[in-house]
Design a protein around this motif. Structure first.
Motif, short mmCIF file in Angstrom:
data_model
loop_
_atom_site.label_atom_id
_atom_site.label_comp_id
_atom_site.label_asym_id
_atom_site.label_seq_id
_atom_site.Cartn_x
_atom_site.Cartn_y
_atom_site.Cartn_z
N SER A 173 -97.21 -19.78 -7.48
CA SER A 173 -98.43 -20.57 -7.47
C SER A 173 -98.39 -21.68 -6.42
O SER A 173 -99.38 -22.37 -6.19
CB SER A 173 -98.70 -21.18 -8.86
N HIS A 174 -97.25 -21.84 -5.76
CA HIS A 174 -97.13 -22.84 -4.71
C HIS A 174 -97.25 -22.23 -3.31
O HIS A 174 -97.89 -22.79 -2.41
CB HIS A 174 -95.77 -23.56 -4.82
N LEU A 175 -96.68 -21.03 -3.13
CA LEU A 175 -96.57 -20.44 -1.79
C LEU A 175 -97.91 -20.19 -1.08
O LEU A 175 -98.02 -20.45 0.12
CB LEU A 175 -95.76 -19.15 -1.84
N PRO A 176 -98.96 -19.69 -1.77
CA PRO A 176 -100.22 -19.46 -1.05
C PRO A 176 -100.76 -20.74 -0.42
O PRO A 176 -101.18 -20.76 0.74
CB PRO A 176 -101.17 -18.93 -2.12
N MET A 177 -100.74 -21.83 -1.21
CA MET A 177 -101.25 -23.11 -0.71
C MET A 177 -100.31 -23.70 0.34
O MET A 177 -100.76 -24.27 1.35
CB MET A 177 -101.39 -24.08 -1.88
N ALA A 178 -99.01 -23.52 0.15
CA ALA A 178 -98.04 -24.04 1.11
C ALA A 178 -98.20 -23.37 2.47
O ALA A 178 -98.14 -24.02 3.52
CB ALA A 178 -96.62 -23.83 0.59
N GLU A 179 -98.44 -22.05 2.45
CA GLU A 179 -98.61 -21.33 3.71
C GLU A 179 -99.94 -21.71 4.38
O GLU A 179 -100.01 -21.87 5.59
CB GLU A 179 -98.55 -19.82 3.47
N LEU A 180 -100.99 -21.87 3.56
CA LEU A 180 -102.27 -22.30 4.10
C LEU A 180 -102.15 -23.69 4.70
O LEU A 180 -102.70 -23.99 5.76
CB LEU A 180 -103.34 -22.28 3.00
N ASP A 181 -101.42 -24.55 4.00
CA ASP A 181 -101.13 -25.90 4.48
C ASP A 181 -100.55 -25.86 5.89
O ASP A 181 -100.98 -26.58 6.79
CB ASP A 181 -100.08 -26.52 3.55
N MET A 182 -99.58 -24.98 6.08
CA MET A 182 -98.87 -24.88 7.34
C MET A 182 -99.76 -24.33 8.45
O MET A 182 -99.83 -24.89 9.55
CB MET A 182 -97.64 -23.98 7.16
N ILE A 183 -100.48 -23.24 8.14
CA ILE A 183 -101.31 -22.58 9.15
C ILE A 183 -102.52 -23.42 9.55
O ILE A 183 -102.87 -23.51 10.74
CB ILE A 183 -101.77 -21.20 8.64
N ALA A 184 -103.17 -24.04 8.56
CA ALA A 184 -104.41 -24.78 8.82
C ALA A 184 -104.18 -26.25 9.12
O ALA A 184 -105.13 -26.98 9.41
CB ALA A 184 -105.35 -24.64 7.62
N GLY A 185 -102.93 -26.69 9.05
CA GLY A 185 -102.64 -28.09 9.35
C GLY A 185 -103.08 -29.03 8.24
O GLY A 185 -103.47 -30.18 8.51
N LEU A 186 -103.02 -28.58 7.01
CA LEU A 186 -103.41 -29.42 5.86
C LEU A 186 -102.17 -30.11 5.29
O LEU A 186 -101.05 -29.72 5.59
CB LEU A 186 -104.08 -28.56 4.79
N LYS A 187 -102.40 -31.11 4.46
CA LYS A 187 -101.26 -31.82 3.87
C LYS A 187 -101.52 -32.08 2.39
O LYS A 187 -101.64 -33.23 1.95
CB LYS A 187 -101.00 -33.14 4.62
N ALA A 188 -101.60 -31.01 1.61
CA ALA A 188 -101.81 -31.14 0.17
C ALA A 188 -100.49 -31.47 -0.51
O ALA A 188 -99.41 -31.15 0.00
CB ALA A 188 -102.39 -29.85 -0.39
#
Length: 330
Positions: A173-188
């Motif tokens: 439940s962490h990895l999808p958001m973590a990868e999106l964070d990395m690719i899109a330059g987000l910092k959740a």
């Protein structure tokens, strides 16, 4: 001399008799192992009330219909991103009386952190039983109504968005958001929870702003308007939420399904493995079981032991690359 001949003939007759008896046993197809003779524990690595637990209890109800005399006991052992429960299955006596019902990620991903004695290929798969997608949900009154509005907010407010992680950092439940964070330059900011129900409580109580969940866990709250789904990290649309956009359709090559399988320790006698596999297959094909899974908003996805091991192998290899990119492992 006669005594020797008589002795040899006697030995020969015993050997032939044994072979004949063995042949009869094989031809008759009768089981040499009486199983089960006591309750079978099925360890679930998540808290009660989540989708894995719900699916386990449906199987608990119907499996004895196809495995006569079976008494299934569900034991919930959350914590350690699934490793506590999976380690217990790994260390169990290989006699078929302690099994695990787990998402693939707890088996394939957690060993990559180097903190488990088991690996993705340390078990005897029985069968895959159901699957699910993963979606990001926020409160129904949150200011973001679309994926684009949410991403825009994240980029303008780095570090402010918090999301619940059922199972801990590095879990499914962490990895999808973590990868999106990395690719899109987000910092959740991820916030660990021991299971899905506590994570949902965290959203509703305002302790976190969102969470990546299996859609079955959030359906009732989405239908009531208390939660809103912003994206689907799965490979296919959610049957009852087809309007929730796939990340891959938004230009992000991110796919995380959540498949669940029944596993046993390695070296369980093949006869017991075969009994379990036949019983599970019949259970998952039972119209009443399918109906109950649909009622629980779960998707029956039966697959063989060979298919399960192939999925675990591929998930382990893929996740290893992602975790290295995210600097969560070396």
């Amino acid at each position: 001399m006669k005594k020797i001949v008589v002795l040899c003939m006697s030995v020969l007759l015993i050997v032939l008799g044994g072979c004949s008896q063995s042949s009869k046993s094989t031809v008759s197809g009768k089981s040499k192992i009486e199983y089960p003779t006591k309750p079978i524990e099925v360890i679930v690595p998540f808290a009660p009330g989540g989708s894995t637990d719900i699916g386990a209890r449906i199987i608990e109800k119907y499996l004895p219909k196809y495995l006569p005399k079976a008494q299934i006991v569900i034991v919930n052992k959350p914590g350690g991103s699934g490793t506590i429960a999976i380690s217990e299955v790994f260390n169990a006596k290989p006699d078929g009386y302690k099994l695990g019902l787990s998402t693939h990620r707890a088996i394939a991903t957690q060993p990559l952190y180097g903190k488990t004695k088991y690996s993705y290929d340390s078990f005897q798969p029985i069968a895959k039983v159901f699957g699910n997608q993963q979606i990001m949900v926020v409160k129904g009154d949150a200011p973001w109504k679309t994926f684009e509005e949410w991403v825009d907010y994240m980029k303008k407010n780095p570090g402010k968005f918090t999301f619940g992680v059922a199972g801990g950092i590095g879990s499914g439940s962490h990895l999808p958001m973590a990868e999106l964070d990395m690719i899109a330059g987000l910092k959740a900011k991820p916030v660990p929870f021991e299971g899905t129900p506590p994570a949902i409580t965290g959203i509703l109580g305002g302790h976190v702003q969102g969470a990546v969940l299996q859609p079955s866990d959030a359906k009732a709250l989405i239908d009531s308007g208390e939660l809103r789904a912003l994206f689907n990290a799965g490979s296919t649309p959610v049957p009852y939420f087809p309007e929730v956009p796939l990340l891959k359709d938004k230009g992000y090559d991110i796919v995380y399904d959540s498949n669940t399988s029944l596993i046993a320790p390695k070296n369980v006698p093949q006869e017991i493995v075969t009994m379990l596999q036949k019983a599970v297959k019949k259970t998952m094909e039972d119209p009443e079981v399918i109906k109950e899974f649909e009622k629980a908003n779960l998707q029956v996805q039966y697959d063989t032991a060979e298919d399960v091991q192939d999925e675990l192998s591929k998930e382990n290899a893929k996740t290893k690359v992602v975790l290295k990119e995210l600097k969560l492992i070396k």
